[in-house]
Write a protein that holds these residues in place. Sequence first.
Motif, PDB file in Angstrom:
ATOM      1  N   TRP A   5       0.880  -1.344   0.040  1.00  0.00           N
ATOM      2  CA  TRP A   5      -0.002  -0.088  -0.002  1.00  0.00           C
ATOM      3  C   TRP A   5       0.963   1.138   0.080  1.00  0.00           C
ATOM      4  CZ3 TRP A   5       0.718   3.274   4.129  1.00  0.00           C
ATOM      5  CH2 TRP A   5       1.252   2.806   5.112  1.00  0.00           C
ATOM      6  N   TRP A   6       2.009   1.301   0.626  1.00  0.00           N
ATOM      7  CA  TRP A   6       2.676   2.380   0.809  1.00  0.00           C
ATOM      8  C   TRP A   6       3.636   2.853  -0.443  1.00  0.00           C
ATOM      9  CZ3 TRP A   6       7.486   0.076   0.480  1.00  0.00           C
ATOM     10  CH2 TRP A   6       7.587  -1.141   0.993  1.00  0.00           C
ATOM     11  N   MET A   7       3.680   1.765  -1.351  1.00  0.00           N
ATOM     12  CA  MET A   7       4.244   2.287  -2.836  1.00  0.00           C
ATOM     13  C   MET A   7       3.302   3.058  -3.338  1.00  0.00           C
ATOM     14  SD  MET A   7       5.830  -1.676  -3.742  1.00  0.00           S
ATOM     15  CE  MET A   7       6.917  -2.262  -2.825  1.00  0.00           C
ATOM     16  N   GLU A   8       1.936   2.895  -3.154  1.00  0.00           N
ATOM     17  CA  GLU A   8       0.964   3.685  -3.835  1.00  0.00           C
ATOM     18  C   GLU A   8       0.571   4.885  -3.301  1.00  0.00           C
ATOM     19  OE1 GLU A   8      -1.810   1.034  -5.355  1.00  0.00           O
ATOM     20  OE2 GLU A   8      -0.446  -0.434  -6.003  1.00  0.00           O
ATOM     21  N   THR A 191       3.331  -1.149  21.500  1.00  0.00           N
ATOM     22  CA  THR A 191       2.455  -0.138  22.290  1.00  0.00           C
ATOM     23  C   THR A 191       1.602   0.565  21.160  1.00  0.00           C
ATOM     24  OG1 THR A 191       3.408  -0.510  24.440  1.00  0.00           O
ATOM     25  CG2 THR A 191       1.797   1.386  24.179  1.00  0.00           C
ATOM     26  N   TRP A 192       2.439   1.489  20.341  1.00  0.00           N
ATOM     27  CA  TRP A 192       1.836   2.454  19.480  1.00  0.00           C
ATOM     28  C   TRP A 192       1.337   1.803  18.244  1.00  0.00           C
ATOM     29  CZ3 TRP A 192       1.087   7.359  20.167  1.00  0.00           C
ATOM     30  CH2 TRP A 192       1.572   7.953  21.503  1.00  0.00           C
ATOM     31  N   LEU A 193       1.981   0.554  17.795  1.00  0.00           N
ATOM     32  CA  LEU A 193       1.202  -0.006  16.893  1.00  0.00           C
ATOM     33  C   LEU A 193      -0.312  -0.742  17.299  1.00  0.00           C
ATOM     34  CD1 LEU A 193       4.443  -1.681  15.324  1.00  0.00           C
ATOM     35  CD2 LEU A 193       2.839   0.091  14.101  1.00  0.00           C
ATOM     36  N   GLU A 194      -0.294  -1.149  18.419  1.00  0.00           N
ATOM     37  CA  GLU A 194      -1.475  -1.684  18.907  1.00  0.00           C
ATOM     38  C   GLU A 194      -2.530  -0.424  19.185  1.00  0.00           C
ATOM     39  OE1 GLU A 194      -2.991  -4.458  19.913  1.00  0.00           O
ATOM     40  OE2 GLU A 194      -1.154  -5.749  19.843  1.00  0.00           O
ATOM     41  N   LEU A 195      -2.224   0.798  19.072  1.00  0.00           N
ATOM     42  CA  LEU A 195      -3.090   2.081  19.366  1.00  0.00           C
ATOM     43  C   LEU A 195      -3.688   2.223  17.657  1.00  0.00           C
ATOM     44  CD1 LEU A 195      -3.283   3.624  21.725  1.00  0.00           C
ATOM     45  CD2 LEU A 195      -2.136   5.532  20.662  1.00  0.00           C
ATOM     46  N   GLY A 196      -2.843   1.531  16.938  1.00  0.00           N
ATOM     47  CA  GLY A 196      -3.659   1.715  15.410  1.00  0.00           C
ATOM     48  C   GLY A 196      -2.770   2.615  14.437  1.00  0.00           C
ATOM     49  N   LYS A 242      17.183  -6.264  12.333  1.00  0.00           N
ATOM     50  CA  LYS A 242      16.387  -7.726  12.345  1.00  0.00           C
ATOM     51  C   LYS A 242      15.615  -7.972  13.246  1.00  0.00           C
ATOM     52  CE  LYS A 242      19.262  -9.417   8.328  1.00  0.00           C
ATOM     53  NZ  LYS A 242      20.094  -8.239   7.840  1.00  0.00           N
ATOM     54  N   LYS A 243      16.114  -7.868  14.343  1.00  0.00           N
ATOM     55  CA  LYS A 243      15.255  -8.263  15.842  1.00  0.00           C
ATOM     56  C   LYS A 243      14.141  -7.509  15.777  1.00  0.00           C
ATOM     57  CE  LYS A 243      15.716  -8.770  20.812  1.00  0.00           C
ATOM     58  NZ  LYS A 243      16.280  -8.841  21.698  1.00  0.00           N
ATOM     59  N   LEU A 244      14.172  -6.137  15.749  1.00  0.00           N
ATOM     60  CA  LEU A 244      12.808  -5.615  15.621  1.00  0.00           C
ATOM     61  C   LEU A 244      11.969  -5.591  14.572  1.00  0.00           C
ATOM     62  CD1 LEU A 244      14.564  -1.862  16.286  1.00  0.00           C
ATOM     63  CD2 LEU A 244      12.812  -2.792  17.617  1.00  0.00           C
ATOM     64  N   ASN A 245      12.584  -6.032  13.342  1.00  0.00           N
ATOM     65  CA  ASN A 245      11.646  -6.391  12.236  1.00  0.00           C
ATOM     66  C   ASN A 245      11.085  -7.979  12.636  1.00  0.00           C
ATOM     67  OD1 ASN A 245      11.019  -7.918   9.662  1.00  0.00           O
ATOM     68  ND2 ASN A 245      11.470  -5.965   8.730  1.00  0.00           N
ATOM     69  N   LYS A 246      11.326  -8.865  13.020  1.00  0.00           N
ATOM     70  CA  LYS A 246      11.118  -9.995  13.485  1.00  0.00           C
ATOM     71  C   LYS A 246       9.904  -9.921  14.521  1.00  0.00           C
ATOM     72  CE  LYS A 246      12.634 -14.579  14.654  1.00  0.00           C
ATOM     73  NZ  LYS A 246      12.986 -14.965  16.069  1.00  0.00           N
ATOM     74  N   GLU A 247      10.180  -9.096  15.671  1.00  0.00           N
ATOM     75  CA  GLU A 247       9.393  -9.127  16.428  1.00  0.00           C
ATOM     76  C   GLU A 247       8.166  -7.951  16.722  1.00  0.00           C
ATOM     77  OE1 GLU A 247      11.032  -9.729  20.484  1.00  0.00           O
ATOM     78  OE2 GLU A 247      12.764 -11.063  19.532  1.00  0.00           O
ATOM     79  N   VAL A 248       8.578  -7.106  15.807  1.00  0.00           N
ATOM     80  CA  VAL A 248       7.342  -5.985  15.781  1.00  0.00           C
ATOM     81  C   VAL A 248       7.101  -5.693  14.502  1.00  0.00           C
ATOM     82  CG1 VAL A 248       6.784  -3.622  16.841  1.00  0.00           C
ATOM     83  CG2 VAL A 248       8.812  -4.787  17.608  1.00  0.00           C
ATOM     84  N   GLN A 253       2.911  -5.749  10.428  1.00  0.00           N
ATOM     85  CA  GLN A 253       2.839  -5.046   8.769  1.00  0.00           C
ATOM     86  C   GLN A 253       3.059  -3.848   8.847  1.00  0.00           C
ATOM     87  OE1 GLN A 253       2.589  -6.693   5.546  1.00  0.00           O
ATOM     88  NE2 GLN A 253       3.779  -8.260   6.876  1.00  0.00           N
ATOM     89  N   ALA A 254       4.222  -3.349   9.658  1.00  0.00           N
ATOM     90  CA  ALA A 254       4.261  -1.694   9.895  1.00  0.00           C
ATOM     91  C   ALA A 254       5.171  -1.176   8.569  1.00  0.00           C
ATOM     92  CB  ALA A 254       4.829  -1.446  11.126  1.00  0.00           C
ATOM     93  N   LEU A 255       4.865  -0.216   8.294  1.00  0.00           N
ATOM     94  CA  LEU A 255       5.694   0.538   7.279  1.00  0.00           C
ATOM     95  C   LEU A 255       6.705   1.180   8.144  1.00  0.00           C
ATOM     96  CD1 LEU A 255       6.624   2.287   4.775  1.00  0.00           C
ATOM     97  CD2 LEU A 255       4.892   3.851   5.386  1.00  0.00           C
ATOM     98  N   THR A 256       8.015   1.177   7.585  1.00  0.00           N
ATOM     99  CA  THR A 256       9.189   1.573   8.425  1.00  0.00           C
ATOM    100  C   THR A 256      10.104   2.278   7.563  1.00  0.00           C
ATOM    101  OG1 THR A 256      10.029  -0.566   8.408  1.00  0.00           O
ATOM    102  CG2 THR A 256       9.149  -0.164  10.334  1.00  0.00           C
ATOM    103  N   ILE A 257      10.349   3.493   8.002  1.00  0.00           N
ATOM    104  CA  ILE A 257      11.207   4.399   7.089  1.00  0.00           C
ATOM    105  C   ILE A 257      12.452   4.916   7.893  1.00  0.00           C
ATOM    106  CG2 ILE A 257      11.438   6.120   5.332  1.00  0.00           C
ATOM    107  CD1 ILE A 257       8.689   6.394   5.114  1.00  0.00           C
ATOM    108  N   GLY A 258      13.500   4.261   7.846  1.00  0.00           N
ATOM    109  CA  GLY A 258      14.579   4.500   8.723  1.00  0.00           C
ATOM    110  C   GLY A 258      15.308   5.790   8.278  1.00  0.00           C
ATOM    111  N   GLU A 259      15.731   6.700   9.152  1.00  0.00           N
ATOM    112  CA  GLU A 259      16.503   8.052   8.631  1.00  0.00           C
ATOM    113  C   GLU A 259      17.856   7.524   8.830  1.00  0.00           C
ATOM    114  OE1 GLU A 259      17.847  12.391  10.134  1.00  0.00           O
ATOM    115  OE2 GLU A 259      17.361  10.702  11.491  1.00  0.00           O
ATOM    116  N   VAL A 260      18.550   7.446   7.697  1.00  0.00           N
ATOM    117  CA  VAL A 260      20.047   7.129   7.795  1.00  0.00           C
ATOM    118  C   VAL A 260      20.803   8.259   7.166  1.00  0.00           C
ATOM    119  CG1 VAL A 260      19.482   4.684   7.403  1.00  0.00           C
ATOM    120  CG2 VAL A 260      19.728   5.972   5.393  1.00  0.00           C
TER     121      VAL A 260
END
Length: 566
Positions: A5-8, A191-196, A242-248, A253-260
């Motif tokens: 969805w986030w690609m569109e 907690t924040w993802l649970e909130l929606g 990788k740990k954050l990805n696997k566990e959260v 199915q969260a969209l994640t954009i890292g500031e690098v």
Amino acid sequence: MTKKWWMESVGYQIYPKSFFDSNHDGIGDLKGIDLKLDYLKELGVNLIWICPFYDSPMDDNGYDVRNFFDVAKEFGTMDDVKALIAHAHERGMKIILDYVLNHTSDEHPWFVESRKSKDNPYRDYYIWHDGRTIDGQKYPPTNWGSFFGGSCWNYDETTDSFYMKIFSNKMPDLNWANEKVQDEMIQIAKTWLELGIDGFRIDAVSHLDRAPYEDSHLCASDKVCLDWHKFSNLPKVHDYLKKLNKEVFEPYQALTIGEVGGEASIEQGVKYASFDSNELSMVFNFDHNWCNNLSDVLSHKKMKVRLACIKRAFGQWQEAFKDAGWLPLNWLNHDQPRLMTQYGNYKYPKASGKMLATALHMMRGTPFIYQGEEIGMTNYPFEDVGQFNDISSKANFYYHLSQEPDHPVKALKKAAVVSRDNPRTPMQWDRSRFAGFTTFYPWMSVNPNYKKINVESQINDKDSLWYHYKKLIELRRFSPYKETIVYGSYEMIDVDHPELYNYVRKSKHETLLVINSFSTKKVLYDMSSYRIVETVLSNYPDLKRKGNVLELKPFASVVYKIEENI
Ligand code: TEU
Ligand code: CA
């Protein structure tokens, strides 16, 4: 490639303190965002990134979090957040929030405990190290500098040792090597993802691992120097992600954009955010930002956009990610001077603003608009250090002053042009007092040009920059060209042209040719290898063609559906 969805989507970044004040205290707030959701819907965006509004002493305007589970009182309440999420979702908009995981505020209870004693259970939540003695004088453990100036270590008397802080003294760095820290931070994200909410922009994510605590070779042991290699893109960051990805991230199915930041190489970027890296959905990089013309302002030269540099920066990331992953597309954010000031042209504000928008939005990726960019807001005319709010802008001024104590005006000018306060002046909604941002005195001065540059006047002018942004979003989200604009391939053409940034987007449906002139003069462009089928978008109604030659007016920008004559 699996479509997501986030690609569109088309994103919009909100700096809550400066967006809209709903309760007349001069400070933007969550209800203010809620009240402007219809505005955003009208513009057409459907993905909102909101900068931090967590409880914070506001040393860095909220990036210094005191309580990850509560809202700063000036921004509202948890109920306001819930209402905002619900109202956004009702309108088909997703919301992502800043996930600040590199540091906390020094007022966070973990740090309050941590600094109490060397054997406190929270001691290892942060990075503590003993100082050094050089020629009888006390020095920090290493000579590493911080992003906001000075050492990246701060001395703490209670235990006679130093803690690491790569940003301000009030932002101690978390110790990610400690599994307890990892688990606490995982809990916060859950907690924040649970909130929606629908995902995160992950703040300063490239800094979670540190090099061995040895001096940087960039300066002497008794000096301080910013050496990115000591705390950026080191190997363990990938393990943590990788740990954050696997566990959260993955389970929700969260969209994640890292500031690098500006320091990650393209190879690093791909490592973080390729389709099979199992770390992040995308990364924000700033390579094109180092092509700005701000040094010209300082040396009193005529501003000139470094187009070759911009083309190279965008082109290399597009190329590296074409099969490997997906990119966010943004000119800048709340940490950089305004787009119009950096790359636009004040003589041709409309044409140059529209051209910059087209150049970015027609690429492959997910575009992000930074609040005010859609109306062409500009830098603020700072005249005094007292007008700065941002901690790093103040530090920068005093640094320049220390270099040339007799030239305070010059020091101010140098600090002002790059100041992070520029993008943080209040959003200019209309011509009324304080630009319709508030009815009370705003926390930060409104740019004096608000009567000329504001949302209301642009919505009333079908030829405005605002409408151009709206058209670009419509094209990407709802037009017959949608598939090509979102998923089509990107290929830069006329690579060595000094004034044009041109590229082609191709899918099985069609080919789109995107032409962007960065010139203040007329440019002639030979179109003989193309047959124009249709004009999709243009910032001039009347671009002339003489035979096969297209006459591009200053800052012309045009998108054609074409057939290639081979
Ligand atoms: O910025 C991060 C940041 O400034 C560096 O990681 C960056 O790579 C470098 O300075 C090059 O630009 C984020 C936020 O965007 C900023 O507003 C915060 O002040 C900072 O983190 C600390 O949380
Ligand atoms: Ca308010």
